[in-house]
Design a protein around this motif. Structure first.
Motif, short mmCIF file in Angstrom:
data_model
loop_
_atom_site.label_atom_id
_atom_site.label_comp_id
_atom_site.label_asym_id
_atom_site.label_seq_id
_atom_site.Cartn_x
_atom_site.Cartn_y
_atom_site.Cartn_z
N ALA A 346 0.81 -1.23 0.00
CA ALA A 346 0.00 0.00 0.00
C ALA A 346 0.84 1.27 0.00
N ARG A 347 2.16 1.13 0.18
CA ARG A 347 2.98 2.34 0.39
C ARG A 347 2.96 3.27 -0.81
N ARG A 348 3.04 2.74 -2.00
CA ARG A 348 3.08 3.60 -3.19
C ARG A 348 1.75 4.35 -3.34
N TRP A 349 0.66 3.65 -3.10
CA TRP A 349 -0.66 4.30 -3.13
C TRP A 349 -0.72 5.40 -2.06
N TRP A 350 -0.25 5.06 -0.85
CA TRP A 350 -0.27 6.04 0.26
C TRP A 350 0.52 7.29 -0.13
#
Ligand code: BGC
Length: 420
Positions: A346-350
């Motif tokens: 989820a980090r890239r989306w975050w």
């Protein structure tokens, strides 16, 4: 508030700070302070409680071995940043970052009352020099949850009479290292510290005493003001603030009760900012959550959860920024923002949502100084130990090898493009 999401291309200021954050205890290793003492006393019980505390989390199967092991709760070598900091600064450069936030460990610099360690002084002098050589702006934190044992034994921040020791430490820091940094964060997350250490008993000294909790909060605000006065009086152009954890709290419906409760909860979370903003050059914001309120309770959408079960609503960063800026009329530095995400799912989306939120806020007039991701590295997550993985770089705890996660490599490319 921010229904007016940005449309025209919005540019980050030329001197915008792009960086990451850590704290000494969580990365350096080899500490002797009130936390390390508490860890040794509590590791066994924390390991035994793990199934009851985290057993419901989606990732329990993958973390349960570590979470039930007492060694997980002892910081010990942490990620050995103490020896490997040059490698870690190389990571910042690889990510095209120009800022780094960390804390100067009081217990290392003044291990006994009034006794200053020449060795620790030299260590931090070299450390700051390395950052300066690399053109990375150091952002120095004075108190990030850890205290020298002697200070904790005197009652720590619970006693107003003890603030003089913290003032003395702060003054010594600016006298000794003041020419090597400009940004100072006096206190990290006063609310979180006072809450876990004095109200719910989860952190040392593990008290559950409302009076002590309020005393600590008041004394931390007092300490902020005193240090601000001292450092401003010293007059070397330092920029001063503290970092507070401020969620965005909003009502889920139009009911009066929900609207009022959300406003009241938000007001409480800003207590420290209200008390100290006149004595600050900027507001330090740690943003991790939003909370949606129905009636007088929090009911989050819980659609996307981090590895720690925190509801993820990165887009509401824009709302907090606009709200704080409008209300307090100060520049804002995002001193922490991030998520526990071992799989890097989820980090890239975050980060994408976060950059959008910052652009939106800047477009709507927020004076934003910079963005510091929590964290540069996987590290020791306080009473939870090693299983939560907040790092842009993954750390293999056996070899201490650092590997940038795919989202971090992508983020480094985005920073490069934005900085031009
Ligand atoms: C703290 C950090 C912590 C992070 C993630 C903040 O509350 O300042 O020390 O690791 O959040 O929980």
């Amino acid at each position: 508030m921010s229904n007016n999401r940005a449309q025209a291309p919005i540019h980050f200021p030329k001197d915008f700070l792009w960086g990451a954050s850590v704290s000494a205890h969580q990365v350096e290793g080899g500490q002797h302070n009130q936390w390390s003492v508490w860890e040794l006393e509590n590791a066994r019980s924390l390991a035994a409680q793990a199934p009851y505390r985290y057993g419901e989390e989606a990732n329990w199967q993958s973390v349960k071995r570590l979470a039930q092991h007492p060694a997980n709760y002892v910081s010990s070598k942490a990620v050995n940043h103490r020896r490997l900091y040059e490698q870690d600064f190389d990571l910042l450069s690889k990510l095209n970052m120009n800022a780094f936030r960390f804390s100067l460990e009081w217990s290392r610099l003044e291990p006994e009352e009034g006794a200053w360690s020449a060795e620790a002084e030299q260590y931090y002098r070299d450390y700051l020099q390395e950052l300066n050589h690399r053109n990375i702006e150091p952002i120095v934190t004075l108190f990030h949850f850890t205290l020298p044992v002697w200070f904790a034994n005197k009652g720590g921040f619970e006693r107003r009479a003890n603030i003089k020791y913290f003032n003395r430490f702060a003054l010594k820091i600016v006298e000794t290292f003041g020419s090597q940094f400009k940004y100072l964060v006096i206190i990290n997350e006063p609310h979180v510290y006072a809450g876990h250490s004095y109200l719910d008993g989860r952190w040392p000294p593990a008290k559950t005493n409302r009076r002590a909790y309020y005393a600590v909060l008041r004394n931390l605000a007092y300490a902020h003001k005193q240090v601000a006065r001292l450092v401003h009086g010293y007059n070397r152009g330092h920029l001063i603030g503290s970092a507070e954890n401020v969620p965005y709290i909003y009502s889920g419906d139009d009911a009066q009760l929900s609207v009022r409760s959300a406003l009241a909860m938000q007001y409480v979370r800003e207590w420290f900012i209200r008390k100290t903003v006149r004595h600050s050059d900027y507001i330090g914001l740690n943003y991790y959550h939003a909370n949606r309120v129905y009636g007088y309770r929090i009911h989050n959408p819980n659609v996307k959860l981090s590895d720690m079960g925190w509801d993820m609503q990165p887009e509401h960063l824009q709302d907090v920024l606009e709200h704080l800026s409008e209300k307090y009329k100060k520049p804002i530095l995002i001193t922490e923002n991030g998520l526990a995400d071992e799989q890097d799912a989820a980090r890239r989306w975050w980060l994408t949502e976060t950059i959008k939120a910052m652009r939106g806020a800047i477009g709507n007039g927020v004076e934003l100084i910079g963005y510091l991701h929590w964290s540069l590295l996987d590290n020791f997550e306080w009473d939870k130990g090693r299983w939560p993985r907040f790092g842009l770089a993954a750390v293999d705890y056996r070899t201490m090898k650092r590997t940038l996660r795919p989202s971090a490599v992508w983020f480094g490319g985005v920073i490069k493009k934005i900085r031009g």
